[in-house]
Enzyme design. Structure first.
Site, PDB file in Angstrom:
ATOM      1  N   ASP A 267      -8.327 -76.986 -37.486  1.00 30.21           N
ATOM      2  CA  ASP A 267      -8.891 -76.529 -38.757  1.00 30.21           C
ATOM      3  C   ASP A 267      -8.411 -75.138 -39.142  1.00 30.21           C
ATOM      4  O   ASP A 267      -8.146 -74.850 -40.303  1.00 30.21           O
ATOM      5  CB  ASP A 267     -10.418 -76.502 -38.676  1.00 30.21           C
ATOM      6  N   ALA A 268      -8.301 -74.264 -38.135  1.00 32.00           N
ATOM      7  CA  ALA A 268      -7.950 -72.875 -38.428  1.00 32.00           C
ATOM      8  C   ALA A 268      -6.573 -72.798 -39.077  1.00 32.00           C
ATOM      9  O   ALA A 268      -6.351 -72.029 -40.003  1.00 32.00           O
ATOM     10  CB  ALA A 268      -7.970 -72.055 -37.153  1.00 32.00           C
TER      11      ALA A 268
ATOM     12  N   TYR B 115      -5.132 -75.213 -40.803  1.00 35.44           N
ATOM     13  CA  TYR B 115      -5.287 -75.765 -42.138  1.00 35.44           C
ATOM     14  C   TYR B 115      -5.848 -74.685 -43.086  1.00 35.44           C
ATOM     15  O   TYR B 115      -5.352 -74.483 -44.196  1.00 35.44           O
ATOM     16  CB  TYR B 115      -6.225 -76.984 -42.079  1.00 35.44           C
TER      17      TYR B 115
ATOM     18  N   LEU C  22     -20.870-108.276 -58.631  1.00 37.63           N
ATOM     19  CA  LEU C  22     -20.712-109.471 -57.806  1.00 37.63           C
ATOM     20  C   LEU C  22     -21.985-110.288 -57.752  1.00 37.63           C
ATOM     21  O   LEU C  22     -23.086-109.731 -57.752  1.00 37.63           O
ATOM     22  CB  LEU C  22     -20.366-109.053 -56.373  1.00 37.63           C
TER      23      LEU C  22
ATOM     24  N   GLU D 193     -14.406-107.793 -46.799  1.00 38.86           N
ATOM     25  CA  GLU D 193     -14.519-106.321 -46.886  1.00 38.86           C
ATOM     26  C   GLU D 193     -15.971-105.942 -46.656  1.00 38.86           C
ATOM     27  O   GLU D 193     -16.866-106.659 -47.081  1.00 38.86           O
ATOM     28  CB  GLU D 193     -14.146-105.839 -48.304  1.00 38.86           C
TER      29      GLU D 193
ATOM     30  N   LYS E 266     -19.344-104.372 -47.596  1.00 40.02           N
ATOM     31  CA  LYS E 266     -19.918-104.004 -48.897  1.00 40.02           C
ATOM     32  C   LYS E 266     -20.627-102.673 -48.732  1.00 40.02           C
ATOM     33  O   LYS E 266     -21.660-102.564 -48.090  1.00 40.02           O
ATOM     34  CB  LYS E 266     -20.895-105.059 -49.408  1.00 40.02           C
TER      35      LYS E 266
ATOM     36  N   LYS F  98     -13.549-112.184 -50.865  1.00 40.28           N
ATOM     37  CA  LYS F  98     -12.745-112.321 -52.082  1.00 40.28           C
ATOM     38  C   LYS F  98     -11.611-113.307 -51.843  1.00 40.28           C
ATOM     39  O   LYS F  98     -10.945-113.233 -50.793  1.00 40.28           O
ATOM     40  CB  LYS F  98     -12.136-110.962 -52.470  1.00 40.28           C
TER      41      LYS F  98
ATOM     42  N   CYS G  60     -54.174 -76.409 -34.192  1.00 38.98           N
ATOM     43  CA  CYS G  60     -54.762 -75.136 -33.759  1.00 38.98           C
ATOM     44  C   CYS G  60     -55.987 -74.716 -34.577  1.00 38.98           C
ATOM     45  O   CYS G  60     -56.627 -73.721 -34.260  1.00 38.98           O
ATOM     46  CB  CYS G  60     -53.714 -74.023 -33.802  1.00 38.98           C
TER      47      CYS G  60
END
Ligand code: IVH
Length: 681
Positions: free
Chosen positions: A46-47, A49, A96, A129, A131, A304, A425
């Site tokens: 990350d550094a 980047y 759908l 796929e 959903k 599909k 309490c």
């Protein structure tokens, strides 16, 4: 940040040279984005980047003429849209039809074959796929550049949320590879479960209404008027289809998905080609079994027909295609009865009503408790003991009561009342907006235990092995009375006399405690448990102030000048450090050897240190946020309202009532140009 110096440095560079470097950086950053967000396999830490992005930002700041809308620095649309415009979808976004059982899936297949003129024993190729349960969007790429993004809306016309969609990291601003000339990509934007839980935790801390589920959170995030808010939510997308495509002619759905993928868009990794309906039903069952292990919500499998030629022959009826079906999973909502309502006490003293339920099996697990969040929620839903309710496992973790079935309410059911004293309490209960608080502070054992659990938790100081049971034991034994006692009171002699502690477990715990003495600043701030300061806010404060000591000195006005800090958080931070008990704990922590880090890079001081700015009217060279960030980067802060503490009022075009008020108070008013020379721009 060293914006001023950065510009000077880059000014020595010629424009051509800068353009080359900018183009190289963009290419590299886009490649890293793709690897990180789409392929999930980053190549650089990350550094590194961050360094590339920072360099690009600096170059673009030095050569504003070279900034283009598809630059990776332009992810956060700077200006909030006043309201959303509308976008008409070239091809309507239909939905759908559902299949709720195996039989309905078989019926779907039989219908498909009948229309295609296939024999019952022949097999149709389907694509399976997941959903996604999120928000459908359309992304329009012209010559590879993202030019528009919209919600599904009513299917014909959606909202223009281009600026917000640009902040979604896995949506490329520019396509890669041999992309088609025009590509209308469609997909589902969603909020991963981790992010959803975190968002709700932060909202709960701030006393804000919670999102009922990740789908609402995603939809709410995309419909934000300020793209910066959207940018703060780690939304993600899976693309599953297209509208108009010019410049490519796939002949199957799978080829369409491959085209999307090649162009740099993100496709769900569980997409699968399935030969025949039995394979498709198996796919549904496998995805359902996998459902709880994923970091996003699924509510079914979409099947599909793969051949686009077959899809055309099958056509569309009443706004859904005959060539696809959403084969839903078992619902995550069930009905049960409320046996009683208990009230728990959290770390900040917040009282949380919890419904104790007749055990019920929901989406694969038995649940016996469900949170009711707070009194407003109980009243809104009007939940009473004895009621039959619908419970939901939202985001897979905390079950909650969705609604009451009024027709089943027993006669004489009484409305719920919040106790007037703390159930643990006995201290008086106070109400701040929707939340009731026990006023016992750390003298309330429940709050003390929760605050210690929070302090020691993985995301805070992270003391491995200091579990809930141990916290319970240490507090009940009177050994630990505040978080600093973890370091000063837990010794072999004191632990030895407690039940279940042996030499080995003692040395493991003490080792973990020792290891926790060097936290990062943001974790330390988070661990302190300041009301309204979640992980994200702790990071913001750490970056801005650089040390706990500097944060302790900050007044409300200074805190309010920090981007993202609102009035409640500012007040709560100031109140926290005003409390003598908290100061004592901080001193005890230091005395016990906990290192309070000083963060480099945070402007402990700069040319504007101590100076408070207020912006009014519109600026021509910066957006408000940019101006604010600039002031902060040089050590100053920004106020949101006119007051005596404001040192400079920067008046842009059409400055209004704030300008008049500043004049009245005799504050120093400067023009945008004067401001620019002050900050070296
Ligand atoms: S295809 C004509 N595929 O479900 C095909 N939709 O009721 C239209 N959804 O509005 C959609 N995952 O929001 C498709 N893999 C997927 C999906 C998916 C989620 C959503 C989408 C759509 C709704 C359909």
């Amino acid at each position: 940040m060293t914006l001023g110096r950065g510009c000077a440095k880059y000014n020595l560079m010629g424009k051509n040279e800068a353009a080359k470097e900018i183009s190289r950086l963009r290419g590299e950053i886009n490649r890293h984005n793709y690897r990180y967000y789409v392929l999930d396999s980053p190549e650089v830490p990350d550094a590194e980047y961050d360094r590339l992005l920072r360099r690009l930002e600096e170059l673009e700041a030095a050569f504003p003429g070279l900034v283009t809308p598809d630059s990776p620095t332009q992810r956060v649309g700077a200006r909030p849209a006043a309201a959303f415009g509308t976008i008409k979808h070239t091809i309507p976004m239909i939905s759908l039809a559902n299949a709720l059982s195996r039989d309905e899936a078989l019926d779907f297949d039989a219908r498909v074959k009948k229309i295609l003129g296939l024999a019952p024993e022949e097999k149709v190729d389907y694509v399976g796929e997941p959903k996604m349960d999120g928000l459908a969007v359309e992304l329009v790429y012209e010559d590879g550049v993202l030019v528009r993004g919209s919600t599904r809306g009513d299917g014909e016309v959606g909202e223009d949320v281009t600026q917000n969609l640009r902040t979604v990291r896995s949506i490329p601003l520019r396509l890669t590879g041999a992309f088609p000339k025009l590509l209308e990509a469609r997909g589902e934007v969603f909020l991963p479960l981790d992010a959803f839980r975190k968002l709700n935790r932060e909202r709960e801390e701030r006393g804000e209404a919670l999102f009922a589920n990740p789908r609402n959170a995603a939809a709410g995030s995309i419909r934000q008027l300020d793209p910066k808010v959207t940018a703060g939510r780690p939304l993600d997308i899976f693309c599953y289809g297209v509208g108009v495509v010019q410049g490519a002619t796939p002949s199957t759905h799978l080829e369409t998905l491959e085209l999307l993928k090649r162009s740099g868009l993100k496709i769900n990794p569980f997409v699968k080609l399935l030969h025949g309906i039995e394979a498709a039903i198996d796919y549904h069952d496998q995805m359902e079994a996998r459902r709880d292990s994923l970091d996003y919500e699924l509510d079914g499998a979409v099947l599909k027909v793969n051949s686009l030629e077959q899809q055309r022959r099958l056509g569309v009826i009443t706004r859904s295609p005959r060539w696809a079906i959403a084969y839903k999973f078992a619902p995550k909502q069930e009905m049960t009865r409320v046996i009683r309502i208990e009230v728990g006490v959290g770390r900040t003293g917040a009282l949380t009503p919890v419904a104790i339920l007749e055990p019920v099996f929901v989406g694969g697990v038995t649940i016996e408790r469900a949170t009711l969040h707070n009194l407003d929620e109980v009243e809104r839903k009007d939940v009473r003991v004895g009621d039959t309710v619908i419970v939901q496992r939202a985001g897979d973790v905390i079950p909650e009561v969705l609604e009451v079935i009024m027709a089943k309410r027993p006669v004489g059911a009484e409305p719920f009342r919040m106790p007037s004293v703390c159930p643990v309490c006995g201290s008086v209960v106070d109400r701040v907006k929707a939340i009731h608080y026990c006023t016992g502070g750390l003298s309330c054992p429940a709050q003390l235990k929760e605050s210690i659990r929070h302090f020691a938790s993985k995301r805070a100081i992270d003391i491995e092995g200091l579990g809930d049971r141990h916290v319970e034991q240490f507090v009940d034994a009177g050994l630990v009375k505040d978080v600093a006692d973890i370091y000063s009171k837990l010794k072999p002699e004191s632990l030895k006399i407690l039940d279940k502690w042996k030499e080995k477990s003692i040395s493991n715990l003490l080792e973990a405690i020792e290891k926790s003495k060097r936290p990062s600043l943001e974790r330390l701030i988070f661990a302190l448990g300041i009301k309204g300061v979640g992980e994200h806010m702790a990071r913001v404060l750490a970056r801005r102030f650089g040390s706990v000591e500097r944060l302790m000195e900050a007044g409300e006005e200074e805190l309010l000048g920090v981007h993202e800090v609102g009035p409640e958080t500012a007040r709560s931070v100031v109140d926290f450090f005003r409390e003598r008990r908290n100061i004592r704990v901080i001193e005890k922590l230091k005395a016990a050897g906990v290192v309070f880090p000083k963060e480099e890079g945070a402007p402990a001081s700069g040319p504007l240190t101590g100076k408070v700015f207020l912006f009014t009217g519109s600026l021509s060279s910066f957006t408000r946020d940019e101006a604010k960030e600039l002031v902060e980067s040089l050590g100053g802060s920004c106020a949101s309202s006119v007051g005596k503490k404001v040192d400079f009022v920067v008046a842009g075009e059409e400055a209004g009532s704030k300008y008049a008020k500043a004049k009245e108070l005799g504050l120093s008013i400067i023009s945008e140009d004067e401001f620019k020379s002050m900050v070296g721009r």
